[in-house]
Design an enzyme around this catalytic site. Structure first.
Site: not given
Ligand SMILES: NC(=O)c1ccc[n+]([C@@H]2O[C@H](COP(=O)([O-])OP(=O)(O)OC[C@H]3O[C@@H](n4cnc5c(N)ncnc54)[C@H](OP(=O)(O)O)[C@@H]3O)[C@@H](O)[C@H]2O)c1
Length: 259
Positions: A145, A158, A162
């Site tokens: 991130s 967080y 990261k």
């Molecule tokens: N969206 C953004 O703006 C953004 C920006 C920078 C970085 N990111 C990064 O992108 C990645 C995905 O995030 P997202 O934004 O797409 O959010 P998201 O839709 O909430 O996805 C999160 C994923 O992580 C899994 N997860 C959460 N807790 C877990 C656990 N205890 N064990 C195993 N899996 C787990 C969830 O699985 P289940 O739902 O099946 O439980 C889900 O598939 C993350 O690493 C986040 O830090 C996101």
């Protein structure tokens, strides 16, 4: 993308958001996919449907990354699904928001580090060991991130997870370069996903962010998928230990007042 067709890739956290976008793009590129989820059964079924409709072979595996002792068995299953893996995308993550004063005992802090840092560390190491035994190259993409580089209030756990992920990616890239195992980082900015869309799509919130982002818009899960495909492909065969930031210029801008 060069050399991607037929590659076997494990994507963690493929049940929604960026992970589902990565799965869609990699399926289009002809990859065979091991799709991981934790709790969101409906989400992973949807991802599976999307990628199979695109003609990809895919299997689904469940694991809770808070239970670190189960990760070896999880990885072995993932490796066996297609008789080996060429790529690992550590995408699953907890976007925890708390302050040090609210989380004074560090409970949320430790849980965040488990899922966002310790689990990718263990999975990457298991992947590297398996590639070395199989005498084959491998590519790892760690979804970090912009909070690894520039952060704000509420994000101590967080941001620490990261920044730590960025750091171990560099160390692993150095240690495993000799084995032709590449480790790179994707650092997304603001990408609306199911979890955040209700807030980010509110007009006043969208305006606030768009004013701060030089490109004037949020990113998309499709763009994150394209960048992941690039990092896994042979187009980046000589790229390792790098952080690829995709944020529309948000952190390049700094905190200067608008002119
Ligand atoms: N969206 C953004 O703006 C953004 C920006 C920078 C970085 N990111 C990064 O992108 C990645 C995905 O995030 P997202 O934004 O797409 O959010 P998201 O839709 O909430 O996805 C999160 C994923 O992580 C899994 N997860 C959460 N807790 C877990 C656990 N205890 N064990 C195993 N899996 C787990 C969830 O699985 P289940 O739902 O099946 O439980 C889900 O598939 C993350 O690493 C986040 O830090 C996101």
């Amino acid at each position: 993308m060069k050399g991607l067709k037929g590659k076997r890739v494990l994507i963690t956290g493929a049940s929604s958001g960026i992970g589902a976008g990565m799965a869609r793009v990699l399926a289009r590129e002809g990859c065979r996919l091991v799709l991981h989820f934790n709790r969101n059964q409906a989400g992973i079924e949807n991802t599976l449907k999307v990628v199979t409709n695109l003609g990809a072979e895919a299997v689904v595996l469940q694991s809770d990354f808070c239970l670190l002792d189960n990760l070896d068995a999880f990885f072995e299953q993932a490796w066996r699904a297609f008789d080996g893996l060429d790529g690992l995308v550590n995408n699953a993550g907890l976007v925890s928001k708390t302050t040090a004063l609210k989380d004074a005992k560090g409970i949320q802090f430790m849980e965040t580090l488990k899922v966002n840092l310790h689990a990718p560390y263990l999975l990457s190491t298991a992947f590297a060991q398996a590639c070395i035994i199989a005498k084959q190259p491998g590519a790892i993409v760690n979804n970090s991130s912009i909070h690894g580089q520039a952060t704000c209030e509420w994000f101590s756990a967080y941001a620490a997870s990261k920044a730590g992920l960025d750091a171990i990616s560099k160390v692993q890239a150095v240690e495993w370069g000799v084995h032709q195992i590449r480790v790179n980082v994707l650092a997304p900015g603001v990408v609306p996903v199911e979890r955040t869309k209700p807030i980010l799509s509110q007009p006043e919130m969208a305006k606030k962010w768009h004013d701060k982002i030089p490109s004037g818009r949020y990113g998309t899960t499709e763009e994150m998928g394209e960048a992941t495909a690039y990092l896994l492909s042979d187009a980046t065969a000589w790229m390792t230990g790098s952080v690829l930031t995709l944020d529309g210029g948000l952190i390049a801008r700094g905190n200067y007042p608008s002119r």
